[in-house]
Scaffold this motif. Structure first.
Motif, short mmCIF file in Angstrom:
data_model
loop_
_atom_site.label_atom_id
_atom_site.label_comp_id
_atom_site.label_asym_id
_atom_site.label_seq_id
_atom_site.Cartn_x
_atom_site.Cartn_y
_atom_site.Cartn_z
N ALA A 88 -28.20 -4.13 -4.42
CA ALA A 88 -27.23 -4.95 -5.14
C ALA A 88 -27.83 -5.57 -6.40
CB ALA A 88 -26.70 -6.05 -4.22
N PRO A 89 -27.69 -4.89 -7.55
CA PRO A 89 -28.12 -5.51 -8.81
C PRO A 89 -27.24 -6.70 -9.19
CG PRO A 89 -27.74 -3.15 -9.07
CD PRO A 89 -27.20 -3.53 -7.74
N HIS A 90 -25.98 -6.67 -8.75
CA HIS A 90 -25.06 -7.76 -9.08
C HIS A 90 -25.36 -8.95 -8.19
CE1 HIS A 90 -20.64 -8.95 -10.11
NE2 HIS A 90 -21.49 -9.33 -11.04
N THR A 91 -25.42 -10.15 -8.77
CA THR A 91 -25.89 -11.33 -8.04
C THR A 91 -24.77 -12.28 -7.64
OG1 THR A 91 -26.31 -12.49 -10.13
CG2 THR A 91 -28.15 -11.25 -9.17
N SER A 92 -23.53 -11.81 -7.67
CA SER A 92 -22.40 -12.71 -7.44
C SER A 92 -22.21 -13.04 -5.96
CB SER A 92 -21.11 -12.08 -7.97
OG SER A 92 -20.70 -11.01 -7.14
N PHE A 93 -21.49 -14.12 -5.71
CA PHE A 93 -21.09 -14.53 -4.36
C PHE A 93 -20.33 -13.41 -3.67
CE2 PHE A 93 -18.01 -16.30 -1.44
CZ PHE A 93 -18.69 -17.29 -0.76
N ARG A 94 -19.42 -12.78 -4.41
CA ARG A 94 -18.58 -11.72 -3.85
C ARG A 94 -19.43 -10.53 -3.39
NH1 ARG A 94 -13.07 -10.84 -6.09
NH2 ARG A 94 -13.93 -11.91 -7.90
N THR A 95 -20.40 -10.13 -4.24
CA THR A 95 -21.26 -9.00 -3.88
C THR A 95 -22.07 -9.30 -2.62
OG1 THR A 95 -21.40 -8.15 -6.14
CG2 THR A 95 -23.20 -7.59 -4.65
N SER A 96 -22.60 -10.52 -2.54
CA SER A 96 -23.38 -10.89 -1.35
C SER A 96 -22.50 -10.91 -0.10
CB SER A 96 -24.03 -12.26 -1.57
OG SER A 96 -24.97 -12.21 -2.62
N THR A 97 -21.26 -11.33 -0.26
CA THR A 97 -20.33 -11.33 0.87
C THR A 97 -20.07 -9.91 1.36
OG1 THR A 97 -19.26 -13.33 0.01
CG2 THR A 97 -18.05 -12.06 1.65
N ILE A 98 -19.86 -9.00 0.42
CA ILE A 98 -19.67 -7.59 0.77
C ILE A 98 -20.91 -7.05 1.48
CG2 ILE A 98 -19.36 -5.26 -0.19
CD1 ILE A 98 -17.83 -6.68 -2.54
N ALA A 99 -22.07 -7.39 0.96
CA ALA A 99 -23.33 -6.92 1.56
C ALA A 99 -23.45 -7.38 3.00
CB ALA A 99 -24.51 -7.42 0.74
N PHE A 100 -23.12 -8.63 3.23
CA PHE A 100 -23.25 -9.19 4.58
C PHE A 100 -22.33 -8.49 5.57
CE2 PHE A 100 -21.88 -12.29 7.83
CZ PHE A 100 -23.12 -12.53 8.43
N PHE A 101 -21.06 -8.35 5.21
CA PHE A 101 -20.09 -7.77 6.14
C PHE A 101 -20.18 -6.25 6.24
CE2 PHE A 101 -17.98 -11.90 5.37
CZ PHE A 101 -17.82 -12.29 6.71
N SER A 102 -20.92 -5.62 5.33
CA SER A 102 -21.07 -4.17 5.39
C SER A 102 -21.86 -3.72 6.62
CB SER A 102 -21.80 -3.66 4.13
OG SER A 102 -23.18 -4.03 4.18
N LYS A 103 -22.69 -4.60 7.14
CA LYS A 103 -23.57 -4.31 8.29
C LYS A 103 -24.54 -3.17 8.03
CE LYS A 103 -20.54 -6.17 11.89
NZ LYS A 103 -19.87 -5.91 13.19
N ILE A 104 -24.82 -2.91 6.76
CA ILE A 104 -25.84 -1.91 6.42
C ILE A 104 -27.19 -2.46 6.83
CG2 ILE A 104 -26.94 -0.66 4.51
CD1 ILE A 104 -24.19 -0.72 3.10
N PRO A 105 -28.02 -1.69 7.55
CA PRO A 105 -29.26 -2.23 8.13
C PRO A 105 -30.23 -2.83 7.11
CG PRO A 105 -28.75 -0.08 9.07
CD PRO A 105 -27.78 -0.30 7.95
N THR A 106 -30.46 -2.13 6.01
CA THR A 106 -31.38 -2.62 4.98
C THR A 106 -30.58 -3.01 3.75
OG1 THR A 106 -33.17 -1.19 5.80
CG2 THR A 106 -33.39 -2.07 3.55
N ARG A 107 -30.62 -4.30 3.43
CA ARG A 107 -29.85 -4.83 2.30
C ARG A 107 -30.83 -5.48 1.31
NH1 ARG A 107 -27.57 -6.41 6.97
NH2 ARG A 107 -28.25 -8.58 6.72
N ILE A 108 -30.84 -4.95 0.08
CA ILE A 108 -31.81 -5.42 -0.92
C ILE A 108 -31.06 -6.07 -2.08
CG2 ILE A 108 -33.77 -4.78 -2.36
CD1 ILE A 108 -33.91 -2.14 -0.72
N GLY A 109 -31.44 -7.30 -2.40
CA GLY A 109 -30.82 -8.02 -3.51
C GLY A 109 -31.85 -8.93 -4.18
N PHE A 110 -31.43 -9.59 -5.22
CA PHE A 110 -32.33 -10.50 -5.93
C PHE A 110 -32.36 -11.87 -5.24
CE2 PHE A 110 -31.37 -7.65 -9.63
CZ PHE A 110 -32.69 -7.25 -9.87
N LYS A 111 -33.51 -12.51 -5.29
CA LYS A 111 -33.65 -13.87 -4.76
C LYS A 111 -32.69 -14.82 -5.45
CE LYS A 111 -38.46 -14.01 -3.16
NZ LYS A 111 -39.79 -14.61 -3.38
#
Length: 338
Positions: A88-111
Motif C-alpha cells: 500500500a503506497p497510499h497512506t490514507s485511512f480508507r486504504t488502511s481500512t481496506i488492507a485490514f478487512f482484506s485479511k491478506i496475510p502479509t500487509r505492507i504499508g508506510f509507518k
C-alpha cells in the motif's frame, strides 16, 4: 503455486504512474507472480496494457463505491483472489481500512500511514528521494535481490493512429519539433499564470516550433486563452485518453508542465522536461526523472512550501512563488533543451 500480490493506489494519476516500478520489480524477481492493482476508474488505463498486471480492480471511491457498501464490495472482490501480499503506497485511512478487512496475510504499508497498525510490516517513508524510490522501499520485507526504478507505460496501435492522424492533419512530419505544454493542475496554486503560458507558447511558435496543449475537460478555458487563435498551437485539451498522452509525450521533443502527472509520463519515456514549481518543492519527491530536465522555481521564498498538494488560493495573497517566475526564463530554458 505462484505467489499473489496486490497493490493499492487510489490517489491521483501521477501517483498511480509512480507505482508502476513496483510491478516491474515484483515481476523481475518473481517471474510467476500474479499481480493485481486497485485504482480509481480514471486510472485503469494506466495499467490496462501492462503485460505484467493480471487483474485491475476499479474502486470508484467518490462515486458508486462511496461509503460502507462500496468498501464491502471491494473487500469481497479482493478476498476472492486470495492474495498473499498487500502493498500500500497510499497512506490514507480508507486504504488502511481496506488492507485490514482484506485479511491478506502479509500487509505492507508506510509507518506514516493512517491506522498503520493494521499492517504486518510498517516501513518508514524515506525523505529526500524520489517517490519511486520511496514506493520501492515497501518491497524490503520481500527480500528481493534487484529493484527496477524505471517507469514503463504502454500504448496501443489505436493511440498511435489517433495522435499521428492529428499530426497528418496539420502536415507535421517527423522532422518537426513538437513541444507539449500542460498549463493546468488539479490545484489552482500549482498553475503558473495562463498569461505566462500564452507568452511562452507564442514565442516558441514564432521560432518555428509546434505547440500541443493538453489537459482535462476542466482545463478548456485555460487552453483557449493560451491558444488565442494561434495556428501553430494544437489544442488537445479534453480530447485525449491517458494512453494517447503516453504516445504524444513519448513523441514530443519537450514537455513544459506544472508540478503534475504529465511530468511522470515524460519520465517514463525520457522526454526532456521543464517542470515549474510554485507552492510545492522538488524535495517532496515528484521531480522529473528524464535525463534532460530543468526545474524552475523561486528559491529561498520563506512561505514555500505551503502544502503538500498546493491549495485553492495563496495564503499570503501575493502568489510570488509563481508570479515571480517570468516567461523569458522558461523560454530561454526551453531553447537550451531543444
Amino acid at each position: 503455486m505462484s505467489k499473489r500480490y496486490l497493490i493499492i493506489q487510489t490517489a491521483f494519476l501521477g501517483d498511480a504512474i509512480l507505482t508502476e516500478p513496483l510491478i516491474e520489480t515484483i515481476k523481475h524477481n518473481d517471474r510467476d507472480a500474479f499481480i493485481g492493482i486497485v485504482v480509481i476508474p480514471s486510472n485503469v488505463d494506466v495499467f490496462s496494457l501492462n503485460p505484467k498486471v493480471d487483474v485491475i480492480i476499479p474502486y470508484d471511491k467518490h462515486g458508486e463505491d462511496n461509503g460502507f457498501l462500496g468498501l464491502k464490495k471491494l473487500v469481497s472482490t479482493i478476498r476472492g483472489y486470495r492474495f498473499d501480499y498487500l502493498i500500500a503506497p497510499h497512506t490514507s485511512f480508507r486504504t488502511s481500512t481496506i488492507a485490514f478487512f482484506s485479511k491478506i496475510p502479509t500487509r505492507i504499508g508506510f509507518k506514516e500511514a493512517d491506522l498503520s497498525f493494521v499492517y504486518t510490516h510498517r516501513i518508514k517513508k524515506p525523505a529526500g528521494v524520489h517517490e519511486v524510490e520511496k514506493n520501492l522501499e515497501l518491497l524490503e520485507p520481500l527480500n528481493f535481490k534487484e529493484y527496477i526504478n524505471e517507469i514503463r507505460l504502454y500504448w496501443s496501435a489505436e493511440n498511435k493512429r489517433f495522435i499521428e492522424g492529428i499530426f497528418e492533419a496539420y502536415s507535421i512530419n517527423s522532422s518537426d519539433k513538437i513541444i507539449v505544454i500542460n498549463p493546468s493542475s488539479v490545484w489552482p496554486t500549482k498553475r503558473w499564470p495562463k498569461e505566462y503560458f500564452k507568452e511562452v507558447a507564442e514565442e516558441l511558435t514564432k521560432k518555428g516550433y509546434w505547440v500541443v496543449l493538453i489537459g482535462t475537460q476542466n482545463d478548456i478555458a485555460i487552453a483557449d486563452f493560451v491558444k488565442n487563435n494561434n495556428d501553430r498551437i494544437i489544442d488537445l485539451t479534453g480530447k485525449t485518453r491517458i494512453k494517447d498522452l503516453f504516445y504524444l509525450i513519448a513523441w514530443a521533443k519537450l514537455l513544459i508542465s506544472n508540478d503534475s502527472a504529465p511530468v511522470h509520463i515524460a519520465s517514463a519515456f525520457n522526454t526532456p522536461t521543464i517542470e515549474i514549481y510554485g507552492p510545492t518543492v522538488p524535495e517532496f519527491g515528484f521531480y522529473p526523472l528524464s535525463s534532460k530536465s530543468k526545474i524552475i522555481q523561486i528559491e529561498n521564498l520563506p512561505c514555500r512550501p505551503c502544502g503538500k498538494h498546493g491549495s485553492v488560493s495563496c495564503k499570503q495573497k501575493h502568489f510570488k512563488c509563481m508570479r515571480d517566475i517570468k516567461p523569458h526564463v522558461v523560454i530561454d530554458t526551453a531553447l537550451q533543451l531543444l
